[in-house]
Design an enzyme around this catalytic site. Sequence first.
Site, short mmCIF file in Angstrom:
data_model
loop_
_atom_site.label_atom_id
_atom_site.label_comp_id
_atom_site.label_asym_id
_atom_site.label_seq_id
_atom_site.Cartn_x
_atom_site.Cartn_y
_atom_site.Cartn_z
N ASP A 38 46.92 24.14 -2.46
CA ASP A 38 47.44 25.12 -3.41
C ASP A 38 46.38 25.36 -4.48
OD1 ASP A 38 49.26 26.47 -5.46
OD2 ASP A 38 50.74 25.93 -3.95
N ASP A 64 42.31 27.60 -2.26
CA ASP A 64 42.55 29.02 -2.51
C ASP A 64 42.48 29.68 -1.14
OD1 ASP A 64 42.37 31.76 -2.88
OD2 ASP A 64 41.20 31.60 -4.72
N VAL A 65 43.61 30.19 -0.66
CA VAL A 65 43.69 30.66 0.72
C VAL A 65 42.81 31.88 1.02
CG1 VAL A 65 45.98 29.73 1.27
CG2 VAL A 65 45.81 31.99 0.18
N TYR A 156 53.07 44.55 -0.85
CA TYR A 156 53.75 43.36 -0.30
C TYR A 156 54.29 43.68 1.10
CZ TYR A 156 56.83 39.26 -0.17
OH TYR A 156 57.45 38.08 0.19
N LYS A 160 53.09 41.83 4.55
CA LYS A 160 54.03 41.01 5.32
C LYS A 160 54.28 41.60 6.71
CE LYS A 160 54.69 37.66 2.41
NZ LYS A 160 54.27 36.30 2.74
N THR A 191 63.32 30.66 -5.67
CA THR A 191 62.03 30.01 -5.93
C THR A 191 61.41 30.57 -7.21
OG1 THR A 191 60.63 31.66 -4.85
CG2 THR A 191 61.57 29.94 -3.43
P1 NAD Z 1 56.17 30.51 -5.09
O1 NAD Z 1 55.39 31.36 -6.02
O2 NAD Z 1 57.27 29.69 -5.64
O3 NAD Z 1 55.20 29.60 -4.24
C1 NAD Z 1 54.03 30.17 -3.66
C2 NAD Z 1 52.95 29.13 -3.72
O4 NAD Z 1 51.74 29.74 -3.20
C3 NAD Z 1 52.66 28.66 -5.15
O5 NAD Z 1 52.59 27.27 -5.20
C4 NAD Z 1 51.34 29.33 -5.45
O6 NAD Z 1 50.54 28.61 -6.38
C5 NAD Z 1 50.70 29.38 -4.08
N1 NAD Z 1 49.59 30.36 -4.03
C6 NAD Z 1 49.56 31.60 -4.56
N2 NAD Z 1 48.33 32.14 -4.38
C7 NAD Z 1 47.59 31.21 -3.73
C8 NAD Z 1 46.26 31.16 -3.26
N3 NAD Z 1 45.40 32.19 -3.45
N4 NAD Z 1 45.83 30.06 -2.62
C9 NAD Z 1 46.67 29.00 -2.44
N5 NAD Z 1 47.94 28.97 -2.87
C10 NAD Z 1 48.39 30.07 -3.50
O7 NAD Z 1 56.73 31.49 -3.94
P2 NAD Z 1 57.78 31.24 -2.75
O8 NAD Z 1 58.94 32.09 -3.01
O9 NAD Z 1 57.94 29.79 -2.48
O10 NAD Z 1 56.98 31.95 -1.56
C11 NAD Z 1 56.42 31.27 -0.47
C12 NAD Z 1 56.23 32.28 0.66
O11 NAD Z 1 57.49 32.79 1.06
C13 NAD Z 1 55.38 33.47 0.24
O12 NAD Z 1 54.53 33.85 1.30
C14 NAD Z 1 56.42 34.55 -0.01
O13 NAD Z 1 55.91 35.85 0.15
C15 NAD Z 1 57.44 34.21 1.06
N6 NAD Z 1 58.78 34.76 0.78
C16 NAD Z 1 59.49 34.39 -0.32
C17 NAD Z 1 60.75 34.95 -0.53
C18 NAD Z 1 61.60 34.58 -1.73
O14 NAD Z 1 62.66 35.19 -1.92
N7 NAD Z 1 61.22 33.60 -2.53
C19 NAD Z 1 61.26 35.88 0.37
C20 NAD Z 1 60.50 36.23 1.47
C21 NAD Z 1 59.26 35.67 1.68
#
Ligand code: NAD
Length: 250
Positions: A38, A64-65, A156, A160, A191
Amino acid sequence: MAGRLEGKVALISGGARGIGAAHVRLFAREGAKVVFGDVLEEEGRKLATELAGNGRDVAFVPLDVTREEDWARAVKTAVDSYGKLTSLVNNAGITHLATLLEETREGWDRVIAVNQTSVWLGMKMAIPSMRDAGGGSIVNISSLYGIIGSIGMAAYHASKGAVRILSKAAALEHAKDGIRVNSIHPGIIDTPLANSMLTEEYLKHLVEVTPLGRRGRPEEIAWGSVFLCSDEASFVTGTELVIDGGWMAQ
Ligand code: NAD
């Protein structure tokens, strides 16, 4: 009783919080050895210390992805620490609220880099080691918004949707290597990302369109990945698992 992921070595991106942290906890509990990365280093190290204190095999790497060299280090950490890599969860992601006309070039490029290019990079860097391990499973966390549209998150949706179809292309290219690739499409999940980006009013609307009448919990997504990364899913590849409380069924 043996865990469902006994013998697996998993790499999870964006594992410091939210859905990613739920994956780290559940994968470790189900017997996998876990390397997670992360950009949130403090939170990541804290989670790794907590889980190691509970006797889990878990390591945190700064990741950093969008950076190829970071991925190379993360994959190397898994192979050096635990001898192989069998499972990859591309979970890291960001949201940007902007319509197609409001979006800036900078905003667009950032979302595509973090949500989409990263998934290609992660697979590109992990697959050679997974091949060396004799096969494995990749789960790419897309979104319900990778399948349906909405107003105000153009980049977004684009990112996706790309992850959904890239997963199918990867599944076809690597079936012969015994590497399965699937995507997961969460609905609205409780989240930090959702809470910080969306207004109370919009969150309320999302619960209203969800037949189960609530937001999902992060671990309800992670359970999907546990299945897809386990041997229970040995004939599952190139498909998509929607976990959305019934939203898309309407
Ligand atoms: P979150 O922000 O709580 O967690 C995302 C994590 O990714 C964080 O720890 C952040 O620091 C990390 N991150 C961001 N940019 C980064 C980078 N460049 N390199 C490495 N790490 C990085 O979000 P979440 O809700 O847990 O989301 C996780 C995944 O689920 C995401 O891909 C999001 O699009 C997807 N998602 C979430 C939801 C929702 O409702 N929460 C719905 C659909 C999809």
